[in-house]
Scaffold this active site. Structure first.
Site, mmCIF file in Angstrom:
data_model
loop_
_atom_site.group_PDB
_atom_site.id
_atom_site.type_symbol
_atom_site.label_atom_id
_atom_site.label_comp_id
_atom_site.label_asym_id
_atom_site.label_seq_id
_atom_site.Cartn_x
_atom_site.Cartn_y
_atom_site.Cartn_z
ATOM 1 N N LYS A 55 11.680 -0.449 0.746
ATOM 2 C CA LYS A 55 11.707 -1.918 0.717
ATOM 3 C C LYS A 55 12.845 -2.413 -0.203
ATOM 4 O O LYS A 55 13.878 -1.758 -0.287
ATOM 5 C CB LYS A 55 10.339 -2.463 0.289
ATOM 6 C CG LYS A 55 9.198 -1.877 1.138
ATOM 7 C CD LYS A 55 7.894 -2.601 0.969
ATOM 8 C CE LYS A 55 6.844 -1.941 1.841
ATOM 9 N NZ LYS A 55 5.560 -2.604 1.809
ATOM 10 N N GLU B 73 6.355 -7.385 6.809
ATOM 11 C CA GLU B 73 7.039 -8.347 5.928
ATOM 12 C C GLU B 73 8.112 -9.114 6.700
ATOM 13 O O GLU B 73 8.376 -10.281 6.411
ATOM 14 C CB GLU B 73 7.602 -7.608 4.697
ATOM 15 C CG GLU B 73 6.466 -7.224 3.749
ATOM 16 C CD GLU B 73 6.597 -5.867 3.092
ATOM 17 O OE1 GLU B 73 7.721 -5.346 2.980
ATOM 18 O OE2 GLU B 73 5.544 -5.318 2.700
ATOM 19 N N GLU C 113 0.415 -0.366 11.045
ATOM 20 C CA GLU C 113 0.289 -0.801 9.659
ATOM 21 C C GLU C 113 -0.590 -2.051 9.589
ATOM 22 O O GLU C 113 -0.073 -3.175 9.747
ATOM 23 C CB GLU C 113 1.663 -1.113 9.073
ATOM 24 C CG GLU C 113 2.581 0.087 9.032
ATOM 25 C CD GLU C 113 3.595 -0.039 7.903
ATOM 26 O OE1 GLU C 113 3.681 0.874 7.097
ATOM 27 O OE2 GLU C 113 4.275 -1.076 7.826
HETATM 28 P P1 PGA Z 1 2.478 0.517 1.062
HETATM 29 O O1 PGA Z 1 3.516 -0.030 2.149
HETATM 30 O O2 PGA Z 1 2.438 2.028 1.232
HETATM 31 O O3 PGA Z 1 3.021 0.096 -0.269
HETATM 32 O O4 PGA Z 1 1.149 -0.082 1.376
HETATM 33 C C1 PGA Z 1 3.572 0.506 3.441
HETATM 34 C C2 PGA Z 1 4.612 -0.230 4.258
HETATM 35 O O5 PGA Z 1 4.712 -1.453 4.138
HETATM 36 O O6 PGA Z 1 5.366 0.371 5.038
#
Ligand code: PGA
Length: 258
Positions: free
Chosen positions: A11, A98, A168
Protein backbone atom coordinates in the site's frame (compact mmCIF):
# COMPACT_ATOMS: atom_id res chain seq x y z
CA UNK A 1 -2.37 -28.53 -8.73
CA UNK A 2 -2.66 -24.75 -8.32
CA UNK A 3 0.49 -23.05 -7.14
CA UNK A 4 0.15 -20.88 -4.04
CA UNK A 5 0.71 -17.16 -4.52
CA UNK A 6 1.68 -15.19 -1.44
CA UNK A 7 1.47 -11.51 -2.34
CA UNK A 8 2.49 -8.52 -0.27
CA UNK A 9 0.50 -5.35 -0.86
CA UNK A 10 2.65 -2.66 0.72
CA UNK A 11 0.00 0.00 0.00
CA UNK A 12 1.22 3.57 0.65
CA UNK A 13 3.91 2.42 3.10
CA UNK A 14 7.68 2.11 3.40
CA UNK A 15 10.40 4.54 2.45
CA UNK A 16 12.94 3.85 -0.25
CA UNK A 17 15.31 2.64 2.44
CA UNK A 18 12.90 0.43 4.41
CA UNK A 19 11.36 -0.94 1.21
CA UNK A 20 14.72 -1.96 -0.23
CA UNK A 21 15.73 -3.51 3.10
CA UNK A 22 12.47 -5.50 3.21
CA UNK A 23 13.05 -6.64 -0.38
CA UNK A 24 16.51 -7.89 0.62
CA UNK A 25 15.00 -9.97 3.41
CA UNK A 26 12.34 -11.40 1.10
CA UNK A 27 14.94 -12.26 -1.52
CA UNK A 28 16.87 -14.25 1.10
CA UNK A 29 13.68 -15.99 2.26
CA UNK A 30 12.70 -17.00 -1.29
CA UNK A 31 16.01 -17.36 -3.13
CA UNK A 32 14.88 -19.82 -5.80
CA UNK A 33 11.83 -20.82 -7.81
CA UNK A 34 9.74 -23.37 -6.03
CA UNK A 35 7.15 -25.73 -7.40
CA UNK A 36 4.56 -25.03 -4.75
CA UNK A 37 4.78 -21.36 -3.82
CA UNK A 38 5.19 -18.10 -5.70
CA UNK A 39 5.99 -14.89 -3.82
CA UNK A 40 5.11 -11.36 -4.93
CA UNK A 41 5.95 -7.91 -3.57
CA UNK A 42 3.93 -4.84 -4.59
CA UNK A 43 5.68 -1.67 -3.40
CA UNK A 44 4.56 1.91 -4.07
CA UNK A 45 5.36 3.17 -7.60
CA UNK A 46 8.45 5.27 -6.73
CA UNK A 47 10.16 2.25 -5.19
CA UNK A 48 9.46 -0.28 -7.96
CA UNK A 49 12.89 0.09 -9.51
CA UNK A 50 15.09 -0.05 -6.38
CA UNK A 51 12.96 -2.85 -4.91
CA UNK A 52 13.08 -4.73 -8.24
CA UNK A 53 16.87 -4.36 -8.30
CA UNK A 54 17.09 -5.83 -4.83
CA UNK A 55 14.83 -8.74 -5.78
CA UNK A 56 16.78 -9.48 -8.98
CA UNK A 57 18.08 -13.02 -9.06
CA UNK A 58 15.62 -14.18 -6.38
CA UNK A 59 12.29 -15.89 -6.94
CA UNK A 60 10.28 -12.96 -5.60
CA UNK A 61 8.25 -11.27 -8.31
CA UNK A 62 7.47 -7.59 -8.57
CA UNK A 63 3.99 -6.12 -8.90
CA UNK A 64 2.25 -2.75 -8.87
CA UNK A 65 -0.82 -1.67 -6.92
CA UNK A 66 -2.76 -0.14 -9.80
CA UNK A 67 -2.36 0.93 -13.44
CA UNK A 68 -4.14 3.21 -15.86
CA UNK A 69 -5.92 1.75 -18.86
CA UNK A 70 -4.69 4.16 -21.52
CA UNK A 71 -1.46 3.96 -23.51
CA UNK A 72 1.20 6.56 -22.59
CA UNK A 73 0.03 10.09 -23.31
CA UNK A 74 -1.57 13.11 -21.71
CA UNK A 75 -2.93 11.59 -18.47
CA UNK A 76 -1.32 13.61 -15.70
CA UNK A 77 -0.54 11.60 -12.61
CA UNK A 78 -1.35 8.21 -14.13
CA UNK A 79 0.93 5.23 -14.83
CA UNK A 80 0.68 3.12 -18.00
CA UNK A 81 0.93 -0.67 -18.05
CA UNK A 82 3.95 -0.58 -20.37
CA UNK A 83 5.78 1.62 -17.84
CA UNK A 84 5.15 -0.97 -15.13
CA UNK A 85 6.42 -3.68 -17.45
CA UNK A 86 9.47 -1.56 -18.16
CA UNK A 87 10.10 -1.41 -14.38
CA UNK A 88 10.03 -5.20 -14.14
CA UNK A 89 6.46 -5.77 -12.91
CA UNK A 90 4.77 -9.05 -13.71
CA UNK A 91 1.59 -8.47 -11.72
CA UNK A 92 -0.77 -5.55 -11.11
CA UNK A 93 -3.32 -5.41 -8.28
CA UNK A 94 -6.60 -3.97 -9.58
CA UNK A 95 -9.90 -3.08 -7.97
CA UNK A 96 -8.55 -3.14 -4.44
CA UNK A 97 -11.24 -2.14 -1.95
CA UNK A 98 -9.37 1.07 -1.15
CA UNK A 99 -9.50 2.01 -4.83
CA UNK A 100 -13.16 1.07 -5.04
CA UNK A 101 -14.29 2.70 -1.81
CA UNK A 102 -11.80 5.53 -1.20
CA UNK A 103 -11.06 6.55 -4.80
CA UNK A 104 -14.50 5.60 -6.11
CA UNK A 105 -13.42 3.22 -8.88
CA UNK A 106 -16.31 1.48 -10.61
CA UNK A 107 -16.51 -2.02 -12.04
CA UNK A 108 -16.40 -0.47 -15.51
CA UNK A 109 -13.14 1.36 -14.79
CA UNK A 110 -11.64 -1.72 -13.20
CA UNK A 111 -12.61 -3.79 -16.24
CA UNK A 112 -10.79 -1.37 -18.56
CA UNK A 113 -7.73 -1.66 -16.34
CA UNK A 114 -7.92 -5.47 -16.28
CA UNK A 115 -8.06 -5.55 -20.07
CA UNK A 116 -5.16 -3.11 -20.39
CA UNK A 117 -3.00 -5.12 -17.99
CA UNK A 118 -3.69 -8.38 -19.84
CA UNK A 119 -3.08 -6.90 -23.27
CA UNK A 120 0.16 -5.43 -21.92
CA UNK A 121 1.28 -8.97 -21.09
CA UNK A 122 1.01 -8.75 -17.29
CA UNK A 123 -1.16 -10.65 -14.83
CA UNK A 124 -4.01 -8.87 -13.05
CA UNK A 125 -4.81 -9.55 -9.40
CA UNK A 126 -8.49 -8.64 -9.46
CA UNK A 127 -9.83 -7.86 -5.99
CA UNK A 128 -13.47 -8.40 -5.08
CA UNK A 129 -15.24 -8.34 -1.74
CA UNK A 130 -18.30 -7.20 0.13
CA UNK A 131 -18.79 -4.50 2.76
CA UNK A 132 -19.88 -5.48 6.28
CA UNK A 133 -23.36 -4.03 5.66
CA UNK A 134 -23.66 -6.11 2.48
CA UNK A 135 -22.66 -9.29 4.32
CA UNK A 136 -25.12 -8.53 7.12
CA UNK A 137 -27.86 -7.99 4.56
CA UNK A 138 -27.13 -11.42 3.02
CA UNK A 139 -25.85 -9.84 -0.19
CA UNK A 140 -22.29 -11.24 -0.24
CA UNK A 141 -22.78 -13.53 -3.23
CA UNK A 142 -24.74 -10.95 -5.19
CA UNK A 143 -21.99 -8.36 -4.63
CA UNK A 144 -19.30 -10.83 -5.70
CA UNK A 145 -21.31 -11.74 -8.81
CA UNK A 146 -21.69 -8.07 -9.74
CA UNK A 147 -17.97 -7.39 -9.27
CA UNK A 148 -17.05 -10.52 -11.26
CA UNK A 149 -19.51 -9.68 -14.06
CA UNK A 150 -17.99 -6.21 -14.23
CA UNK A 151 -14.33 -7.17 -13.89
CA UNK A 152 -14.47 -10.01 -16.44
CA UNK A 153 -16.63 -8.20 -18.98
CA UNK A 154 -15.46 -8.89 -22.54
CA UNK A 155 -12.59 -11.15 -21.48
CA UNK A 156 -11.97 -14.42 -23.37
CA UNK A 157 -10.89 -17.62 -21.67
CA UNK A 158 -7.33 -17.27 -22.96
CA UNK A 159 -7.12 -13.73 -21.57
CA UNK A 160 -8.78 -14.78 -18.32
CA UNK A 161 -5.79 -17.09 -17.77
CA UNK A 162 -3.91 -13.88 -16.90
CA UNK A 163 -6.21 -13.05 -13.99
CA UNK A 164 -5.74 -14.08 -10.37
CA UNK A 165 -8.72 -13.32 -8.14
CA UNK A 166 -8.33 -11.95 -4.62
CA UNK A 167 -11.34 -12.28 -2.33
CA UNK A 168 -11.01 -9.51 0.21
CA UNK A 169 -14.02 -8.92 2.45
CA UNK A 170 -13.82 -5.18 3.13
CA UNK A 171 -14.69 -5.65 6.82
CA UNK A 172 -11.56 -7.80 7.25
CA UNK A 173 -9.05 -5.43 5.63
CA UNK A 174 -6.73 -3.75 8.09
CA UNK A 175 -9.20 -4.36 10.91
CA UNK A 176 -7.61 -7.37 12.59
CA UNK A 177 -10.90 -9.21 11.99
CA UNK A 178 -10.26 -12.14 9.68
CA UNK A 179 -12.88 -14.13 7.81
CA UNK A 180 -13.08 -17.59 9.32
CA UNK A 181 -11.61 -20.31 7.13
CA UNK A 182 -15.21 -21.46 6.50
CA UNK A 183 -16.35 -17.97 5.44
CA UNK A 184 -13.35 -17.65 3.12
CA UNK A 185 -13.88 -21.13 1.66
CA UNK A 186 -17.54 -20.49 1.01
CA UNK A 187 -16.83 -17.23 -0.87
CA UNK A 188 -13.96 -18.83 -2.81
CA UNK A 189 -16.13 -21.77 -3.79
CA UNK A 190 -18.78 -19.34 -4.99
CA UNK A 191 -16.19 -17.46 -7.07
CA UNK A 192 -14.86 -20.67 -8.61
CA UNK A 193 -18.40 -21.68 -9.56
CA UNK A 194 -18.86 -18.27 -11.17
CA UNK A 195 -15.75 -18.94 -13.30
CA UNK A 196 -17.04 -22.42 -14.19
CA UNK A 197 -20.37 -20.97 -15.32
CA UNK A 198 -18.79 -18.16 -17.27
CA UNK A 199 -16.05 -20.29 -18.90
CA UNK A 200 -15.97 -24.00 -17.97
CA UNK A 201 -15.15 -26.27 -15.05
CA UNK A 202 -11.73 -27.35 -16.30
CA UNK A 203 -10.66 -23.71 -16.61
CA UNK A 204 -12.14 -22.79 -13.23
CA UNK A 205 -9.97 -25.42 -11.59
CA UNK A 206 -6.85 -23.64 -12.83
CA UNK A 207 -7.73 -20.15 -11.58
CA UNK A 208 -6.00 -19.03 -8.42
CA UNK A 209 -8.19 -17.36 -5.80
CA UNK A 210 -6.30 -15.57 -3.02
CA UNK A 211 -7.77 -14.55 0.31
CA UNK A 212 -6.99 -11.12 1.75
CA UNK A 213 -8.00 -9.39 4.97
CA UNK A 214 -5.91 -9.48 8.14
CA UNK A 215 -3.88 -12.53 7.10
CA UNK A 216 -1.24 -13.07 9.80
CA UNK A 217 1.25 -15.81 10.67
CA UNK A 218 -1.17 -17.33 13.17
CA UNK A 219 -4.16 -17.66 10.82
CA UNK A 220 -2.34 -18.28 7.52
CA UNK A 221 -2.21 -22.05 7.71
CA UNK A 222 -5.91 -22.52 8.47
CA UNK A 223 -6.92 -20.16 5.65
CA UNK A 224 -4.44 -21.54 3.10
CA UNK A 225 -5.44 -25.06 4.05
CA UNK A 226 -8.95 -24.58 2.60
CA UNK A 227 -9.43 -26.39 -0.71
CA UNK A 228 -10.34 -23.27 -2.69
CA UNK A 229 -7.85 -20.86 -1.08
CA UNK A 230 -4.80 -20.64 -3.35
CA UNK A 231 -2.81 -17.93 -1.66
CA UNK A 232 -2.98 -14.70 0.26
CA UNK A 233 -2.95 -10.99 -0.47
CA UNK A 234 -1.34 -9.57 2.63
CA UNK A 235 -1.33 -5.92 3.67
CA UNK A 236 -0.15 -5.05 7.17
CA UNK A 237 1.71 -8.31 7.79
CA UNK A 238 3.64 -7.94 4.50
CA UNK A 239 5.50 -4.89 5.78
CA UNK A 240 7.86 -6.88 7.99
CA UNK A 241 9.78 -10.00 7.03
CA UNK A 242 9.12 -11.30 10.54
CA UNK A 243 5.38 -11.49 9.80
CA UNK A 244 5.42 -12.08 6.00
CA UNK A 245 7.97 -14.90 5.84
CA UNK A 246 5.99 -17.17 8.21
CA UNK A 247 3.00 -16.80 5.86
CA UNK A 248 5.21 -17.98 2.97
CA UNK A 249 6.37 -20.85 5.20
CA UNK A 250 2.77 -21.86 5.94
CA UNK A 251 2.13 -22.12 2.19
CA UNK A 252 5.36 -24.08 1.68
CA UNK A 253 4.36 -26.54 4.35
CA UNK A 254 0.91 -27.07 2.84
CA UNK A 255 2.35 -27.35 -0.68
CA UNK A 256 4.70 -30.04 0.58
CA UNK A 257 1.72 -32.00 1.83
CA UNK A 258 1.02 -30.50 5.24
P1 PGA B 1 -4.52 -6.34 5.53
O1 PGA B 1 -4.74 -5.83 4.03
O2 PGA B 1 -3.74 -7.63 5.43
O3 PGA B 1 -3.76 -5.25 6.23
O4 PGA B 1 -5.87 -6.58 6.12
C1 PGA B 1 -5.04 -6.72 2.99
C2 PGA B 1 -5.23 -5.95 1.70
O5 PGA B 1 -5.84 -4.88 1.73
O6 PGA B 1 -4.80 -6.38 0.63
Amino acid sequence: MRRYLIAGNWKMNTTRQTGVALAGELASAAPKEEAGVEVLACPPYPYLIPVGEKLAGSAVRLGAQDAYFEAPGAFTGEIAVEMLKDCGCQYVILGHSERRHVMGETDATINRKVRAVISGGLTAVLCVGELLSERQAGQTEAVLDRQMDGGYSGISESDAASIVIAYEPVWAIGTGVTATPEQAESAHEHLRKWIARRYNTAFSEKVRILYGGSVKPDNAESLLGQPNVDGALVGGASLKAATFVPIIEAARKLAAGG
